[in-house]
Write an enzyme that holds these catalytic residues in place. Structure first.
Site, short mmCIF file in Angstrom:
data_model
loop_
_atom_site.label_atom_id
_atom_site.label_comp_id
_atom_site.label_asym_id
_atom_site.label_seq_id
_atom_site.Cartn_x
_atom_site.Cartn_y
_atom_site.Cartn_z
N ASP A 245 0.85 -1.21 0.00
CA ASP A 245 0.00 0.00 0.00
C ASP A 245 0.89 1.26 0.00
OD1 ASP A 245 0.99 -0.39 2.60
OD2 ASP A 245 -0.79 0.47 3.56
N ASP B 87 6.91 1.15 1.88
CA ASP B 87 6.56 0.13 0.87
C ASP B 87 7.44 0.30 -0.36
OD1 ASP B 87 3.54 -0.95 1.75
OD2 ASP B 87 3.94 1.10 2.33
N ASN C 58 -2.41 2.72 3.57
CA ASN C 58 -1.91 4.07 3.87
C ASN C 58 -2.76 5.15 3.23
OD1 ASN C 58 0.36 3.49 5.48
ND2 ASN C 58 1.52 2.88 3.67
N THR D 87 3.15 -6.00 2.81
CA THR D 87 3.54 -4.82 3.58
C THR D 87 2.38 -3.85 3.78
OG1 THR D 87 4.31 -3.62 1.62
CG2 THR D 87 5.92 -5.02 2.73
N PHE E 275 -1.03 -0.97 12.67
CA PHE E 275 -1.85 -0.52 11.56
C PHE E 275 -2.24 -1.66 10.58
CE2 PHE E 275 -2.24 1.40 7.30
CZ PHE E 275 -3.15 2.42 7.52
N ASN E 276 -1.25 -2.35 10.00
CA ASN E 276 -1.56 -3.31 8.93
C ASN E 276 -2.48 -4.43 9.41
OD1 ASN E 276 -0.05 -1.97 7.05
ND2 ASN E 276 1.77 -3.25 7.30
N HIS F 241 9.77 0.30 8.18
CA HIS F 241 9.04 -0.92 8.56
C HIS F 241 9.09 -1.98 7.46
CE1 HIS F 241 7.15 1.36 11.83
NE2 HIS F 241 6.73 2.25 10.95
N ASP F 242 8.58 -1.60 6.29
CA ASP F 242 8.27 -2.61 5.27
C ASP F 242 9.48 -3.31 4.65
OD1 ASP F 242 5.61 -2.13 5.72
OD2 ASP F 242 5.39 -0.73 4.05
C1 BDR Z 1 2.86 0.02 8.58
O1 BDR Z 1 1.86 1.00 8.33
C2 BDR Z 1 2.21 1.80 7.21
O2 BDR Z 1 2.11 3.16 7.53
C3 BDR Z 1 3.60 1.43 6.80
O3 BDR Z 1 3.70 1.45 5.39
C4 BDR Z 1 3.82 0.05 7.38
O4 BDR Z 1 3.43 -0.95 6.46
C5 BDR Z 1 3.50 0.31 9.91
O5 BDR Z 1 2.55 0.19 10.94
CA CA Z 2 2.91 -0.45 4.16
#
Ligand code: BDR
Ligand code: CA
Length: 324
Positions: A14, A19, A41, A125, A166-167, A240-241
């Site tokens: 996303d 990403d 996102n 991701t 979040f994800n 993160h990703d």
């Molecule tokens: C995740 O949420 C998104 O904002 C980032 O791309 C990452 O995948 C982190 O919580």
């Molecule tokens: Ca992401």
């Protein structure tokens, strides 16, 4: 000398600044069979447009981009403009993309690609809606997928709620399908990915690579790092990703531990939590109790990241950006 076969991967994402970095690592070090897009996102329209912008920016227009699910399995969306901007990839005005989308829906693209190729790895991701739905639509893919590596969840704190990341919290039902699939899994959660950080110094190193591509990436990461530093007080741009990709390029970057991960679907305070059980790491008392030990824990279904060497990780990312 035997040829080293590149790992075949689909990146389900996303974009999103981090990403984008996951896509760059996968494209350079693996056989990137396709990019599938999902809400997260930003809206699906925007994350899909951003994926096309990224493949054009990086000269990857041969990689198919398939558009996926606009909402969670239960019809939910929750975008993050405060982190990634209104476009989902703010910081540089990239040209409007002209590359056409793949004709298949992302869910069908995943199914077809996995059925036609042995040992595909899925790197996810974003929210797990596409991957979960592909497993529901064609359960036969479960035994053909070599591994699902996700950025999501946490062994400790969350970023949307005290315990949910979040994800996962955007589509817990899809995450539940994925974690119960029996497919070998790797999880890179916030407990580690918050420590995967492009500091202002790292971003400066990227800028000093001197190519127009590197300068564009530095501007994008500068925007993203700026919002994170203001909102969360981080020391830079949380990468993160790309963790979910880097593990396959240099496994020594991360410390991994087997755990049983289950998704909380009901808790009033804990919905979307990744409940990580590592009671199987038996205490001395359990060992003494032998077969009578009661706190055995559940059989691990996932390798979970618990540590990272951020300098090694950032060196890999910067070298990769230099190679474009
Ligand atoms: C995740 O949420 C998104 O904002 C980032 O791309 C990452 O995948 C982190 O919580
Ligand atoms: Ca992401």
């Amino acid at each position: 000398m035997a040829e080293v076969r590149k790992r075949k991967v689909i990146v389900d994402c996303d974009p999103g600044h981090d990403d984008m970095c996951a896509i760059l690592l996968a494209a350079k070090h693996m056989e990137l069979l396709g990019i599938t897009t999902v809400h997260g996102n930003q809206s699906l329209e925007k994350t899909t447009k951003n994926s096309l912008k990224i493949v054009e920016l990086a000269g990857l227009t041969h990689v198919p981009v398939a558009k996926g699910m606009p909402q969670s399995l239960l019809g939910w969306t929750n975008y993050a403009p405060e982190i990634h901007g209104e476009s989902g990839l703010d910081g540089v005005d990239l040209p409007e993309p002209t590359t056409p989308l793949h004709e298949l829906h992302a869910v069908d693209f995943i199914i077809k690609t996995v059925m036609e190729n042995d040992d595909v790895t899925i790197i996810a991701t974003g929210p797990l809606t596409n991957v979960g739905l592909a497993l529901i639509k064609e359960p036969k893919i479960a035994s053909r997928i070599s591994c699902i590596s996700i950025m999501g969840g946490s062994t400790t704190y969350g970023n949307v709620t005290p315990v949910a990341e979040f994800n996962i919290v955007i589509d817990p039902e899809a995450a539940d399908v994925v974690f119960r699939s029996g497919i070998p899994m790797k999880m890179f959660g916030l407990n580690v990915t918050r420590r995967a950080e492009a500091t202002p110094q790292h971003i400066q190193r990227i800028r000093e690579l001197g190519t127009p591509f590197a300068r564009t990436v530095a501007d994008l990461l500068g925007f993203y790092g700026g919002t994170l530093m203001r909102i969360f007080g981080t020391g830079g741009a949380s990468m993160h990703d790309p963790c979910a990709v880097a593990t396959f390029i240099d496994p020594t970057i991360f410390d991994m531990r087997p755990m049983h991960v289950a998704i909380e679907l009901n808790g009033k305070l804990t919905r979307g939590m990744t409940v990580c059980d590592y009671r199987h790491e038996r205490t001395t008392a359990d060992q003494l109790a032998g077969d009578k030990a009661i706190h055995r824990g559940q059989k691990p279904n996932c390798e979970v990241a618990v540590g990272i060497d951020n300098e090694k990780f950032m060196d890999l990312l910067i070298q990769t950006i230099a190679s474009f």
